[in-house]
Design an enzyme around this catalytic site. Structure first.
Site: not given
Ligand code: GLC
Length: 858
Positions: A430, A433, A508
């Site tokens: 995650d 970017e 998200d």
């Molecule tokens: C980001 C991710 C999400 C995750 C969050 C906390 O927003 O896209 O899926 O739950 O971070 O890690």
């Protein structure tokens, strides 16, 4: 601009949630998430045209000396694919990390020159290059123009910006471009931007999302071509957004190079594109089961939710561990509760698979091994002055691994034993970017650098590759520690080619109806960009769905290539504590969830085989109708229906309060309502009712869908009886692939392929099979041929063996050489032993006419 949303009020509401939430973590996230506004091309500059001043033949194409000290290289990589590069004198031709196959066998081709035009001809395409001004035109064998430069502007550089203008006509459609917002699958008219962005709670008109795949498919006169602009800088695609006569693409910087590939079938374009950029591996079967996740599940929650799934007998394979499992967000650490062996043993004992999230940012924390090792070895991204770049993410001030360096990727991979030793089965990347909360625009400044010496690149150039390289490092961790297991990496950020390493979830999203609607064209375009393994957070991540929305979402979610329920922390949901497990909305929605999740597990052999096609040819699993029906122009703009694999079409309800909808049935097929057996001719729009528990599904007539008994998780029971759900008119076939669904042994030939065929022959039906590969030691004992919409048979036999009639579906499935006719269902079940050598013949009393139409049609 993307088409403005009709639902402004909802968007405002969404933005308000997002704003409140983000204020806590990053004050300027919503203000600007790109370094600068879109940079437009200078219209005067693009009118200056290049001239060809000299031609040199190359082993696989031509080199052209152009005016302004530039060279063009036009190289043939195959009979139907060419690469066009325009670079400055002395510069080398460019290949990004996207390209997995650089060496191609040169196809045979001719070169000729006449009347100011150079012509390259292969067996499949002709390329005509105009010399003054310079311009390229691609034609098919018959001389039809497939694609050509828009000669008023052509191609070249506006300062540092490479650009290409192409001619188009009103009837040309465009697909692909990776992850795009909006409610339309056809991207004609859109203004598209690519710069990987942490787009929390994005809307239907958000231009920059997480992933950049600068590849698209053009479709005109029923013929398709592909165009891959291999440029990792921020890029722009104006797809007839300014005029119906042209489209153009360009980037902030980098070189001008693109690959043209000719279909004419979309399928062929994707096959070639994924030969160039790579294909996903055959997936582990468990990854195709349901996943459950929430940001802020406690260790107890994870256990309780897992137990509840098993108690309620709702199938599920995997629990996800979000960021709280770490010790204060230090990557590659475990906090006490989540690292507790007892928790892992309980999950293992319930046969759960486990996935942990992993973020790239490493806490700046002397004494923490990741920080110390990375610092000692000089592994971090750097400021222009050579100091280490520091930015804030979950753990506060953090360092960012420079994944462009092989030794950093290796180091990163080597740390995964910390996760794998707890029995972690898959890794979820995650924030890649990379997201930087206090960065100037939620990421790093563009002048941060990666690599060294000749390999040094600025963040501007490298940005869109950060997630790609992290995914590669994560993938390599599996090779390192689980060498015979199929890796599973889930990522939020991709560049072209990342499908070689990871599956994609679309970040998200929001619990809003238009997000459910948008997920369909979004996934379909991701699928048409070489990434078959894609899914969206079911129920929406930000905000909370109500019961109706969740029911409709799980109906779609059960058929996503990657199927995961995931939702935001309660803190961020504005006090709404609504949970998002299937049982959290009352009995009705629980039953609906169970019904469709069970259906996914029943269809597992079919789904797995769809993924085999994806791994072998780049075939999308969730396909827009146009993918299989490009000869039917009515499919070009259908954005709210999709093919789930080759044979099944879904027309979900994606609007609040709706209980009926129109469904377009593509031409050239007869469609069978999956639930009622009613048949419809293709080439028409019908209206169908769909109460809350009903997902409209249509199956092609003359198709065979392999299914199995439902399991609570994918490896629960061996596949001993394969049910061939068959809709027969004249002939239905299926090539069934089987292997262990877990290891790499298939690479040593441990797999089976069995060609199955059911055919109507006058008054009887014949079933036969042919084993094409037999390397896998199968558990399969028998097939249950299920013939839908047939009459009761007179007798069934194979050579001299007479099949006996039994009295229930259960009995037929467990009795070899038997059959059962279900009067109510109007379906005939025949159990054929897996080692049956003979054709199985089914005889009827003769009420069928020659065309095979049943007079008992409902
Ligand atoms: C980001 C991710 C999400 C995750 C969050 C906390 O927003 O896209 O899926 O739950 O971070 O890690």
């Amino acid at each position: 601009m993307h088409k403005p949303s009709q639902k402004i009020s909802r968007l405002v509401a969404t933005t308000a949630i997002a704003a409140t939430v983000l204020a806590a973590q990053a004050p300027n996230v919503l203000a600007v998430t790109q370094p600068h506004p879109d940079q437009e091309l200078n219209q005067e500059a693009v009118k200056k045209q290049l001239q060809v001043e000299g031609v040199e033949q190359l082993e696989n194409g031509v080199k052209l000396n152009l005016s302004s000290d530039q060279n063009a290289f036009i190289r043939l990589f195959s009979e139907d694919m060419a690469k066009v590069s325009i670079i400055k004198e002395g510069e080398e031709e460019y290949f990004s990390e996207a390209i997995s196959k650089k060496e191609w066998d040169t196809p045979s081709f001719d070169v000729s020159e006449e009347k100011g035009e150079i012509t390259l001809t292969t067996d499949e395409i002709t390329i005509k290059i105009k010399k003054e001004p310079f311009g390229v035109k691609f034609l098919d064998k018959a001389g039809n123009v497939i694609n050509e430069d828009y000669m008023q502007n052509g191609s070249g550089y506006d300062g540092e910006k490479p650009y290409v203008y192409k001619k188009t006509t009103e009837d040309e459609a465009f697909y692909g471009f990776g992850e795009q917002s909006g409610l339309e699958v056809n991207q004609r008219g859109e203004s598209i931007g690519m710069f990987n962005t942490d787009a929390y709670a994005y809307g239907t008109d958000t231009k920059y999302l997480y992933t950049s795949i600068p590849f698209f498919i053009g479709l005109k006169n029923e013929k398709a071509y592909g165009m891959f602009f291999d440029n990792t800088n921020r890029s722009y695609f104006e797809m007839a957004s300014e005029s119906d006569d042209y489209y153009y693409f360009y980037a902030d910087d980098g070189t001008l190079n693109y690959y043209f590939m000719y279909g004419p079938e979309i399928e062929d374009v994707l096959d070639r594109y994924t030969e160039l950029t790579g294909r996903m591996d055959k997936p582990a079967k468990w990854t195709l089961g349901l996943h459950q996740s929430k940001w802020e599940y406690s260790a107890e929650d994870i256990e309780r939710v897992a137990e509840t799934y098993r108690e309620k007998e709702i199938p599920v394979d995997t629990m996800h561990f979000d960021i709280d499992y770490m010790d204060e967000y230090r990557v590659f650490t475990w906090s006490d509760k989540f690292g507790d062996e007892a928790l892992h043993q309980k999950l293992d004992a319930m046969n759960f698979k486990k996935i942990t999230i992993n973020d790239p940012a490493v806490k700046k924390d002397p004494g923490y091994f990741m920080y110390d090792e990375g610092t000692a070895n000089d592994y971090w991204a750097k400021n222009p002055d050579g100091s280490n770049f520091v930015g804030e993410v979950w753990p506060g001030e953090s360092m960012f691994p420079d994944f462009s360096k092989e030794e950093v990727r290796e180091w990163w991979a080597s740390k995964h034993d910390i996760l794998f030793d707890k029995g972690i089965d898959g890794v979820w990347n995650d924030m890649n970017e990379p997201a930087v909360f206090d960065g100037p625009y939620h990421t790093m400044p563009l002048d941060v650098t990666f690599g060294e010496g000749e390999n040094k690149r600025t963040h501007e150039e490298y940005h869109n590759l950060y997630g790609h390289d992290e995914a590669e490092a994560t993938y390599d961790a599996f090779e390192m520690y689980k060498p015979n297991e199929r890796p599973f990496v889930l990522t939020r950020d991709m560049y072209a080619g990342s499908q070689r390493y990871a599956a994609l979830w679309t970040g998200d999203n929001v619990s809003e109806w238009d997000h459910l609607e948008m997920s369909l064209p979004m996934n379909m375009n991701v699928g048409l960009s070489g990434v078959p393994f894609v899914g969206n957070d079911i129920g929406g991540f930000a905000g909370r769905p109500d019961a109706e929305m969740f029911a409709r979402w799980i109906e779609v979610g059960a058929f996503l290539p990657f199927s995961r329920i995931h939702y935001d922390s309660d803190k961020k949901a504005e006090g709404k504590k609504q949970a998002q497990e299937p049982w959290a909305f009352g009995q009705e929605v629980e039953d609906i969830s169970k019904k469709y999740i069970e259906m996914r597990y029943k269809l597992m052999p079919y789904l797995y085989n769809a993924f085999i096609d994806a791994a072998e040819q780049g075939t999308p699993v969730q396909q827009p109708l146009v993918y299989q029906f490009q000869d039917d122009e009515n499919t070009y703009n259908v954005s709210d229906q999709f093919m789930f694999g080759k044979e099944m079409m879904l027309a979900p309800i994606v609007e609040e309060g709706q209980t009926e909808r129109d469904v377009y049935l593509p031409e050239g097929e007869t469609w069978v309502d999956y639930w009622t057996g009613e048949e419809f001719d293709g080439g028409q729009t019908i209206t169908t009712e769909a109460q809350l528990d009903h997902l409209p599904i249509y199956v092609k007539k003359d198709s065979m869908i392999p299914t199995r008994e439902v399991q609570q998780y994918t490896g629960e029971k061996p596949l001993e009886n394969l049910v061939l759900d068959t809709y027969l008119n004249e002939k239905a076939t299926y090539s069934f692939y089987e292997d262990d669904g877990a290891t790499l042994d298939y690479k040593d030939g441990e797999y089976n392929v069995t060609d199955l065929e059911v055919k109507r022959k006058g008054k009887h039906i014949e079933f036969k099979k042919k084993e094409k590969a037999t390397g896998y030691d199968t558990d399969l004992e028998s097939y249950t041929l299920k013939l839908n919409g047939e009459e009761a048979p007179k007798r069934v036999r194979a050579a001299k063996a007479k099949y006996k009639e039994v009295s229930s579906v259960e009995e037929v499935k467990s009795t070899q050489e038997s059959f059962f006719y279900d009067n109510e269902e109007q379906a005939l079940y025949v159990n054929v032993p897996a080692d049956e050598k003979h054709k199985v013949k089914i005889f009827f009393n003769g009420k069928k006419d020659k065309a095979g139409k049943s007079d008992k049609k409902k």
